[in-house]
Design an enzyme around this catalytic site. Structure first.
Site, mmCIF file in Angstrom:
data_model
loop_
_atom_site.group_PDB
_atom_site.id
_atom_site.type_symbol
_atom_site.label_atom_id
_atom_site.label_comp_id
_atom_site.label_asym_id
_atom_site.label_seq_id
_atom_site.Cartn_x
_atom_site.Cartn_y
_atom_site.Cartn_z
ATOM 1 N N GLU A 278 -2.800 40.280 -6.615
ATOM 2 C CA GLU A 278 -1.568 39.903 -6.567
ATOM 3 C C GLU A 278 -0.754 40.110 -5.381
ATOM 4 O O GLU A 278 0.127 40.746 -5.119
ATOM 5 C CB GLU A 278 -0.798 40.424 -7.706
ATOM 6 C CG GLU A 278 -1.306 40.510 -9.046
ATOM 7 C CD GLU A 278 -0.483 41.372 -10.313
ATOM 8 O OE1 GLU A 278 0.406 42.226 -9.579
ATOM 9 O OE2 GLU A 278 -0.765 41.606 -11.334
ATOM 10 N N GLY A 280 1.729 39.776 -2.271
ATOM 11 C CA GLY A 280 3.019 39.072 -1.951
ATOM 12 C C GLY A 280 3.371 38.887 -0.318
ATOM 13 O O GLY A 280 3.221 38.156 0.224
ATOM 14 N N ARG A 281 3.579 40.312 0.028
ATOM 15 C CA ARG A 281 4.033 40.641 1.376
ATOM 16 C C ARG A 281 2.866 40.064 2.604
ATOM 17 O O ARG A 281 3.325 39.494 3.318
ATOM 18 C CB ARG A 281 4.052 41.967 1.845
ATOM 19 C CG ARG A 281 4.971 42.465 3.127
ATOM 20 C CD ARG A 281 4.901 44.006 3.309
ATOM 21 N NE ARG A 281 4.724 44.712 2.248
ATOM 22 C CZ ARG A 281 6.225 45.168 2.030
ATOM 23 N NH1 ARG A 281 7.268 45.026 3.001
ATOM 24 N NH2 ARG A 281 6.716 45.996 0.900
ATOM 25 N N CYS A 347 30.903 45.134 6.825
ATOM 26 C CA CYS A 347 31.832 46.330 6.839
ATOM 27 C C CYS A 347 31.282 47.686 6.166
ATOM 28 O O CYS A 347 31.698 47.994 5.261
ATOM 29 C CB CYS A 347 33.316 46.085 5.818
ATOM 30 S SG CYS A 347 33.962 44.734 6.788
ATOM 31 N N GLU A 348 30.139 47.711 6.553
ATOM 32 C CA GLU A 348 29.384 49.159 6.210
ATOM 33 C C GLU A 348 28.488 49.441 7.549
ATOM 34 O O GLU A 348 27.950 48.794 8.199
ATOM 35 C CB GLU A 348 28.330 48.785 5.200
ATOM 36 C CG GLU A 348 29.007 48.483 3.919
ATOM 37 C CD GLU A 348 28.363 48.998 2.573
ATOM 38 O OE1 GLU A 348 27.569 49.781 2.639
ATOM 39 O OE2 GLU A 348 28.347 48.395 1.731
ATOM 40 N N TYR A 375 10.368 39.541 1.030
ATOM 41 C CA TYR A 375 11.402 40.452 0.677
ATOM 42 C C TYR A 375 12.752 40.056 1.482
ATOM 43 O O TYR A 375 13.352 41.095 2.005
ATOM 44 C CB TYR A 375 11.103 41.711 0.597
ATOM 45 C CG TYR A 375 9.818 41.959 -0.295
ATOM 46 C CD1 TYR A 375 9.945 41.652 -1.828
ATOM 47 C CD2 TYR A 375 8.633 42.116 0.034
ATOM 48 C CE1 TYR A 375 8.854 41.783 -2.505
ATOM 49 C CE2 TYR A 375 7.311 42.326 -0.651
ATOM 50 C CZ TYR A 375 7.584 42.070 -2.029
ATOM 51 O OH TYR A 375 6.407 42.318 -2.870
HETATM 52 N N1 LLP Z 1 2.354 42.896 -8.166
HETATM 53 C C1 LLP Z 1 3.432 43.600 -8.656
HETATM 54 C C2 LLP Z 1 3.209 44.181 -10.267
HETATM 55 C C3 LLP Z 1 4.289 44.150 -7.863
HETATM 56 O O1 LLP Z 1 5.124 45.015 -8.616
HETATM 57 C C4 LLP Z 1 4.443 43.705 -6.545
HETATM 58 C C5 LLP Z 1 5.414 44.299 -5.576
HETATM 59 C C6 LLP Z 1 3.437 42.963 -5.985
HETATM 60 C C7 LLP Z 1 2.158 42.642 -6.799
HETATM 61 C C8 LLP Z 1 3.371 42.461 -4.434
HETATM 62 O O2 LLP Z 1 3.223 43.532 -3.791
HETATM 63 P P1 LLP Z 1 2.885 42.986 -2.256
HETATM 64 O O3 LLP Z 1 1.699 42.348 -2.075
HETATM 65 O O4 LLP Z 1 4.266 42.368 -1.891
HETATM 66 O O5 LLP Z 1 3.115 44.409 -1.735
HETATM 67 N N2 LLP Z 1 11.099 44.691 -1.900
HETATM 68 C C9 LLP Z 1 10.194 45.829 -1.225
HETATM 69 C C10 LLP Z 1 8.549 45.492 -1.665
HETATM 70 C C11 LLP Z 1 8.716 45.863 -3.347
HETATM 71 C C12 LLP Z 1 7.482 45.650 -3.958
HETATM 72 C C13 LLP Z 1 7.551 45.761 -5.265
HETATM 73 N N3 LLP Z 1 6.223 45.199 -6.147
HETATM 74 C C14 LLP Z 1 10.071 45.679 0.398
HETATM 75 O O6 LLP Z 1 10.809 44.817 0.932
HETATM 76 O O7 LLP Z 1 9.423 46.433 0.932
#
Ligand code: LLP
Length: 420
Positions: A278, A280-281, A347-348, A375
Site C-alpha cells: 500500500e 503512498g509517499r 499569522c503563526e 501529503y
Molecule cells: N496504508 C495505511 C493503512 C496507511 O495508514 C498509510 C499511511 C499508508 C498505507 C501509506 O503510507 P506511506 O507509503 O505513504 O508511508 N501525513 C504524514 C504521513 C501519514 C501516513 C499515514 N498512513 C506525513 O506527511 O508524513
C-alpha cells in the site's frame, strides 16, 4: 525516484519539458506541480517488481488524491488503498475499479461500509471487534458477505517520527498482537463476514527494510495459528510506508524492497499467498513540487526571513512534523547567498516551510519546495481564508491544470448569517 523529472536546464528548473518560470507565470503561485513521468516511474518500480509474482500494489489514496494522479495509476492497472468513502468516490471517478480497492482506517462509519460493500471492494482492513460487529451488521442488512482482514499491530519499531509510526503497542491502530488470534476466531464466526487476509501498517517514511521483515515474521507466525484454527488466509497486506529522500535519507530502492519482502515470505514457505503493498509517499512524494514566490526578504537581528506566498495551510508537514523539504531558487542567480528561514504569510510562528536555508535569492524570485507530491495538497486547508493552491500535471512538454485554484468566494459559499 525520477529526480530528473524536476531538473535544472540552463539554470532554470523544469518539470519534464516545461520551465517552472512559465508554469508560475501561467498558473500563478503557490502551485503544486506533478510529473506524470515521475508518478509512472515510481509506480512501475513496484509493479515491475511484483510482475510474475503473487503480489499486488494498492496505491494509498491519502498521500495524493487528485483525480488526475489517481487516473495515471488507474491507467497503469493499480489498485488503491482508501480510508473513507470520499476516497472511494475519487477512485471510481478517476477510473479505478472497486474490486481492486482495500478499505483501511480505524473508524469507518456504517454508511461508508455500506457504500464500499455495495461497490464491491476487495477487502475491509478491520481494526477492532466493535468494527467487526458493525461491518457484520451492515453486510447482513444488505444481504452480503464482507471480505475482511484484521489489521494486526505487530509491535515493531519502524524508527520513524512518532506521529507517523503506527505499529507500536502505544498507537491507536490495529488489533494487539496478543489478541489477534482470538479476534480472528470471533471474525470467522460472524455469518456475514468472510476472512480473506491479514494486514498491518507499521508506519510511514521508513528507510530500512528490517522493520518490515520483523513485521512479516510476526504476521506469518499468526497466519499459521489462524489456519490451525481452521480459517484460510489468502493474502498478506504489508501496508505502506517506504520512505523517500527529502534531504539525505537513503531509503532502499523500491524494487529491492519489494523483492526482499517477497523472497523472505517465499523462503518462509508462504510463497503461495498473495502479498499486497500500500505505498503512498514513495509513489507520489518526489513526483511533485510546490512552487512559491518570495514576497519580501526581511533581515532581522537574529534571523533573516524569506516571506513567501505559500504557507502552512498549503504544506503542513514542516509545521506539523518539523519535516524537512528541500528549498531552492527555481532560477539560479548570481546574488549573494544568505541564511533564511522560509516562512509563509499565516499569522503563526509555526508557519514555516524551511529553517536556516542558505539561499541566493531576491524578492520576487520563484522558489521550488521539493518532495511535495505526498501529503502536500491533501493536507492543505483554508486557514486564514486562504484559497487552496492550484495543481498542475506536466506530461512531457504540456502542462494541464488538474485542480483549479480556489476563489475566495468559494470558501464561504456554504456559510450563512443568522436570520433577522
Ligand atoms: N496504508 C495505511 C493503512 C496507511 O495508514 C498509510 C499511511 C499508508 C498505507 C501509506 O503510507 P506511506 O507509503 O505513504 O508511508 N501525513 C504524514 C504521513 C501519514 C501516513 C499515514 N498512513 C506525513 O506527511 O508524513
Amino acid at each position: 525516484m525520477n529526480q530528473s523529472a524536476f531538473a535544472f536546464v540552463d539554470g532554470v528548473l523544469h518539470a519534464e519539458g516545461v520551465s517552472a518560470v512559465s508554469l508560475a507565470e501561467q498558473f500563478g503561485t503557490p502551485l503544486f506541480v506533478y510529473s506524470r513521468a515521475a508518478l509512472t516511474q515510481a509506480y512501475e518500480a513496484y509493479a515491475n517488481a511484483c510482475a510474475g509474482r503473487r503480489a499486488f500494489v494498492h496505491v494509498a489514496v491519502k498521500a495524493n488524491s487528485n483525480l488526475a494522479v489517481l487516473n495515471v495509476f488507474a491507467r497503469l492497472g493499480a489498485g488503491f488503498d482508501i480510508v473513507s468513502s470520499g476516497e472511494l468516490a475519487r477512485v471510481l471517478a478517476a477510473g479505478g475499479k472497486a474490486e481492486n480497492v482495500v478499505f483501511s482506517g480505524v473508524g469507518k462509519h456504517a454508511e461508508e461500509m455500506r457504500e464500499a460493500l455495495a461497490a464491491g471492494v476487495k477487502c475491509f482492513n478491520v481494526e477492532s471487534i466493535p468494527e467487526l460487529d458493525r461491518l457484520n451488521a451492515v453486510a447482513a442488512s444488505i444481504g452480503k458477505k464482507a471480505p475482511v482482514s484484521l489489521r494486526v499491530n505487530p509491535d515493531v519499531d519502524p524508527k520513524t517520527h512518532p506521529y507517523i509510526s503506527t505499529g507500536l503497542k502505544a498507537n491507536k491502530f490495529g488489533v494487539a498482537f496478543s489478541e489477534a488470534r482470538a479476534t480472528y476466531r470471533t471474525a470467522a464466526a460472524m455469518p456475514n463476514l468472510e476472512v480473506v487476509g491479514i494486514d498491518c501498517h507499521i508506519g510511514s517514511q521508513i528507510t530500512e527494510i528490517s522493520p518490515y521483515l520483523d513485521a512479516v515474521d510476526k504476521l506469518l507466525e499468526l497466519v499459521e495459528q489462524i489456519e490451525a484454527d481452521g480459517t484460510a488466509i489468502h493474502h498478506i497486506d504489508v501496508g505502506g510506508g517506504l520512505g523517500i529522500t527529502y534531504d539525505s535519507e537513503t531509503p532502499p530502492d523500491i524494487g529491492e524492497f519489494v523483492k526482499t519482502l517477497l523472497d523472505h515470505i517465499e523462503a518462509r514457505g508462504h510463497g503461495f499467498r498473495n502479498v499486497f503493498f500500500e505505498p503512498g509517499r514513495s509513489v507520489t512524494g518526489n513526483a511533485g513540487v510546490l512552487l512559491t514566490r518570495v514576497e519580501f526578504l526581511k533581515p532581522g537581528e537574529e534571523k533573516n526571513f524569506a516571506i513567501v506566498d505559500a504557507a502552512m495551510n498549503d504544506l503542513a508537514r514542516p509545521a506539523m512534523y518539523q519535516a524537512f523539504h528541500a528549498i531552492e531558487p527555481a532560477v539560479k542567480r548570481e546574488v549573494a547567498a544568505q541564511v533564511y528561514d522560509v516562512v509563509g504569510p499565516v499569522c503563526e510562528s509555526g508557519d514555516w516551510l524551511g529553517r536556516d536555508r542558505q539561499l541566493a535569492i531576491e524578492a520576487g524570485d520563484l522558489l521550488v519546495i521539493r518532495s511535495a507530491g505526498a501529503y502536500g495538497f491533501v493536507m492543505s486547508s483554508n486557514y486564514n481564508t486562504r484559497p487552496r493552491a492550484a495543481e498542475v500535471m506536466v506530461d512531457g512538454g504540456s502542462a494541464h491544470v488538474v485542480r483549479a485554484r480556489e476563489k475566495v468566494r468559494d470558501l464561504f459559499s456554504g456559510e450563512s448569517v443568522l436570520p433577522g
